[in-house]
Design a protein around this motif. Structure first.
Motif, PDB file in Angstrom:
ATOM      1  N   PHE A 180       0.837  -1.204   0.000  1.00  0.00           N
ATOM      2  CA  PHE A 180       0.000   0.000   0.000  1.00  0.00           C
ATOM      3  C   PHE A 180       0.873   1.256   0.000  1.00  0.00           C
ATOM      4  CE2 PHE A 180      -2.010  -3.381   2.541  1.00  0.00           C
ATOM      5  CZ  PHE A 180      -3.116  -3.659   1.745  1.00  0.00           C
ATOM      6  N   PRO A 181       1.614   1.482  -1.082  1.00  0.00           N
ATOM      7  CA  PRO A 181       2.564   2.602  -1.112  1.00  0.00           C
ATOM      8  C   PRO A 181       1.908   3.968  -0.926  1.00  0.00           C
ATOM      9  CG  PRO A 181       2.252   1.656  -3.308  1.00  0.00           C
ATOM     10  CD  PRO A 181       1.614   0.722  -2.347  1.00  0.00           C
ATOM     11  N   ALA A 182       0.705   4.160  -1.469  1.00  0.00           N
ATOM     12  CA  ALA A 182       0.033   5.455  -1.328  1.00  0.00           C
ATOM     13  C   ALA A 182      -0.313   5.716   0.139  1.00  0.00           C
ATOM     14  CB  ALA A 182      -1.228   5.497  -2.186  1.00  0.00           C
ATOM     15  N   PHE A 183      -0.832   4.684   0.815  1.00  0.00           N
ATOM     16  CA  PHE A 183      -1.155   4.820   2.236  1.00  0.00           C
ATOM     17  C   PHE A 183       0.109   5.078   3.047  1.00  0.00           C
ATOM     18  CE2 PHE A 183      -1.274   2.725   6.396  1.00  0.00           C
ATOM     19  CZ  PHE A 183      -2.296   3.441   7.002  1.00  0.00           C
ATOM     20  N   ALA A 184       1.192   4.355   2.730  1.00  0.00           N
ATOM     21  CA  ALA A 184       2.451   4.526   3.451  1.00  0.00           C
ATOM     22  C   ALA A 184       2.979   5.939   3.288  1.00  0.00           C
ATOM     23  CB  ALA A 184       3.483   3.508   2.955  1.00  0.00           C
ATOM     24  N   ALA A 185       2.851   6.494   2.073  1.00  0.00           N
ATOM     25  CA  ALA A 185       3.328   7.853   1.816  1.00  0.00           C
ATOM     26  C   ALA A 185       2.584   8.865   2.677  1.00  0.00           C
ATOM     27  CB  ALA A 185       3.171   8.197   0.346  1.00  0.00           C
ATOM     28  N   ARG A 186       1.273   8.663   2.853  1.00  0.00           N
ATOM     29  CA  ARG A 186       0.498   9.575   3.696  1.00  0.00           C
ATOM     30  C   ARG A 186       0.768   9.334   5.176  1.00  0.00           C
ATOM     31  NH1 ARG A 186      -3.535   8.007  -0.014  1.00  0.00           N
ATOM     32  NH2 ARG A 186      -4.417   6.595   1.563  1.00  0.00           N
ATOM     33  N   ALA A 187       0.861   8.065   5.556  1.00  0.00           N
ATOM     34  CA  ALA A 187       0.990   7.722   6.978  1.00  0.00           C
ATOM     35  C   ALA A 187       2.311   8.180   7.568  1.00  0.00           C
ATOM     36  CB  ALA A 187       0.826   6.210   7.166  1.00  0.00           C
ATOM     37  N   ARG A 188       3.396   8.087   6.788  1.00  0.00           N
ATOM     38  CA  ARG A 188       4.703   8.409   7.380  1.00  0.00           C
ATOM     39  C   ARG A 188       4.822   9.883   7.742  1.00  0.00           C
ATOM     40  NH1 ARG A 188       6.481   6.981   2.132  1.00  0.00           N
ATOM     41  NH2 ARG A 188       6.864   8.801   0.802  1.00  0.00           N
ATOM     42  N   ARG A 189       3.974  10.739   7.140  1.00  0.00           N
ATOM     43  CA  ARG A 189       3.985  12.157   7.499  1.00  0.00           C
ATOM     44  C   ARG A 189       3.566  12.357   8.945  1.00  0.00           C
ATOM     45  NH1 ARG A 189       0.520  14.353   2.268  1.00  0.00           N
ATOM     46  NH2 ARG A 189       1.943  13.571   0.637  1.00  0.00           N
ATOM     47  N   PHE A 190       2.734  11.441   9.441  1.00  0.00           N
ATOM     48  CA  PHE A 190       2.227  11.566  10.803  1.00  0.00           C
ATOM     49  C   PHE A 190       2.916  10.603  11.763  1.00  0.00           C
ATOM     50  CE2 PHE A 190      -1.151  12.526   7.753  1.00  0.00           C
ATOM     51  CZ  PHE A 190      -1.460  13.827   8.110  1.00  0.00           C
ATOM     52  N   VAL A 191       3.253   9.404  11.272  1.00  0.00           N
ATOM     53  CA  VAL A 191       3.832   8.387  12.148  1.00  0.00           C
ATOM     54  C   VAL A 191       5.178   8.833  12.698  1.00  0.00           C
ATOM     55  CG1 VAL A 191       4.781   6.050  12.247  1.00  0.00           C
ATOM     56  CG2 VAL A 191       2.607   6.463  11.087  1.00  0.00           C
ATOM     57  N   GLU A 192       6.058   9.350  11.834  1.00  0.00           N
ATOM     58  CA  GLU A 192       7.401   9.712  12.268  1.00  0.00           C
ATOM     59  C   GLU A 192       7.403  10.818  13.319  1.00  0.00           C
ATOM     60  OE1 GLU A 192       9.754  10.523   8.852  1.00  0.00           O
ATOM     61  OE2 GLU A 192       9.732   8.453   8.130  1.00  0.00           O
ATOM     62  N   PRO A 193       6.775  11.980  13.052  1.00  0.00           N
ATOM     63  CA  PRO A 193       6.794  13.025  14.089  1.00  0.00           C
ATOM     64  C   PRO A 193       6.023  12.628  15.340  1.00  0.00           C
ATOM     65  CG  PRO A 193       5.405  13.676  12.232  1.00  0.00           C
ATOM     66  CD  PRO A 193       6.143  12.462  11.806  1.00  0.00           C
ATOM     67  N   ALA A 194       4.904  11.901  15.172  1.00  0.00           N
ATOM     68  CA  ALA A 194       4.126  11.482  16.341  1.00  0.00           C
ATOM     69  C   ALA A 194       4.939  10.542  17.224  1.00  0.00           C
ATOM     70  CB  ALA A 194       2.830  10.800  15.895  1.00  0.00           C
ATOM     71  N   ALA A 195       5.649   9.598  16.598  1.00  0.00           N
ATOM     72  CA  ALA A 195       6.469   8.662  17.374  1.00  0.00           C
ATOM     73  C   ALA A 195       7.581   9.400  18.103  1.00  0.00           C
ATOM     74  CB  ALA A 195       7.050   7.596  16.446  1.00  0.00           C
ATOM     75  N   LEU A 196       8.185  10.385  17.441  1.00  0.00           N
ATOM     76  CA  LEU A 196       9.261  11.145  18.070  1.00  0.00           C
ATOM     77  C   LEU A 196       8.744  11.920  19.274  1.00  0.00           C
ATOM     78  CD1 LEU A 196      12.118  12.276  18.193  1.00  0.00           C
ATOM     79  CD2 LEU A 196      11.446  13.973  16.473  1.00  0.00           C
TER      80      LEU A 196
END
Length: 317
Positions: A180-196
């Motif tokens: 699901f590359p399209a979903f991954a592209a959208r999700a990483r915008r939020f996952v990375e900063p949120a996890a940090l």
């Protein structure tokens, strides 16, 4: 100076940090999200890049898993730190980089493709290498080795724990990115900063809940952490320069070796060194200082132009 450290640290090996099961579970969950975020931004091309640049990536991994732990052992002996502090310092440098190094590299106009490739390779290796490296390098410090004998750490239990903490979320992220590359592209915008942000809250919250302990022992470990962090960044920078990498590559190598996944170190410290609170204390304080120096250095480099092709549109490309 060594005598000063020895006197102040006389009781840190007896330190016990009582954290709830919920806190430890939350920390593990955030680490899983963190590694999931790393994998969302990882593609097969990143692993192919390891093959394309084997000398560069190989030299970086050697510096990470051999040079830095060896220098850390020498540093613990030179500063004459107590056993739990030595274990904590060694544990941190034996952990792989997380996606924070990718974020800082991108912020600093570095070679993001190299950063992501090295992060992916180091996390795959860490499943087996990190637990074995911790046991080996701690064995070279007499004070740390004595404590390890007392707590009877099972290296293979740690391998299993690291496999779960790194392997499962990393594999899940790779699968999502592939299917699901399209979903991954959208999700990483939020996952990375949120996890940090969540990871920082966990670290700060853990220290805040043990504020009296923090006040009593921060002076014991502060110097060792500051020196070790500076040494890690210097080794990364020196490795990049020694490999004759262009400026963006040097910056990527600096963060890959200088920024560790202290959240993983904290989880392992709580899970396997629960009776040695000094280990978790070092990992938590290292995490705060790591982020501080990483942001400061990336902000400095962001303002310094590099002679390189235009940065890729997406981090890692």
């Amino acid at each position: 100076m060594t005598a000063y450290l020895s006197v102040l640290a006389a009781d840190i090996d007896e330190l016990r940090i009582d954290l709830s099961d919920g806190f430890q579970l939350a920390t593990k969950a955030i680490i899983a999200v963190f590694l999931f975020g790393v994998a969302l931004d990882t593609r097969l091309d990143d692993f192919r890049d390891v093959v394309r640049r084997p000398v560069v990536v190989g030299a970086g991994l050697v510096a990470q898993y051999l040079v830095m732990p060896a220098l850390t052992v020498l540093l613990t002996l030179a500063l004459d730190v107590r056993g739990s502090v030595a274990i904590g310092m060694i544990l941190v440098v034996c952990c792989p980089a997380g996606n924070l190094s990718n974020i800082l590299t991108h912020r600093a106009r570095g070679d993001v493709a190299l950063s992501i490739s090295m992060t992916a390779a180091s996390n795959v290796l860490a499943v087996v290498v990190t637990p074995i490296a911790v046991a080996f390098w701690c064995g070279l410090n007499p004070a740390a080795d004595d404590l390890l004998r007392d707590v009877s750490i099972d290296t293979w239990d740690m391998v299993a724990e690291v496999a779960v903490l790194i392997g499962l979320p990393f594999a899940a992220g790779l699968l999502v990115a592939w299917r699901f590359p399209a979903f991954a592209a959208r999700a990483r915008r939020f996952v990375e900063p949120a996890a940090l942000v969540l990871l920082l809250l966990i670290i700060v919250g853990g220290l805040a809940g043990q504020f009296a302990i923090f006040v009593d022992y921060v002076g014991v470990v502060a110097l060792a952490i500051v020196v070790q962090n500076a040494l890690s960044l210097a080794v990364g920078y020196g490795t990049g320069r020694g490999l004759r990498l262009p400026a963006p590559g040097v910056r990527a190598m600096t963060f890959e070796l200088g920024v560790r996944n202290t959240g993983l170190a904290l989880v392992l410290a709580l899970g396997f060194f629960g009776d040695l609170g000094g280990v978790a204390f070092v990992a938590a304080l290292w995490g705060l200082w790591d982020v501080t120096t990483g942001l400061a250095l990336s902000s400095r480099w962001k303002r310094v132009a590099v002679r390189s092709p235009e940065l890729p549109a997406r981090p890692g490309r």
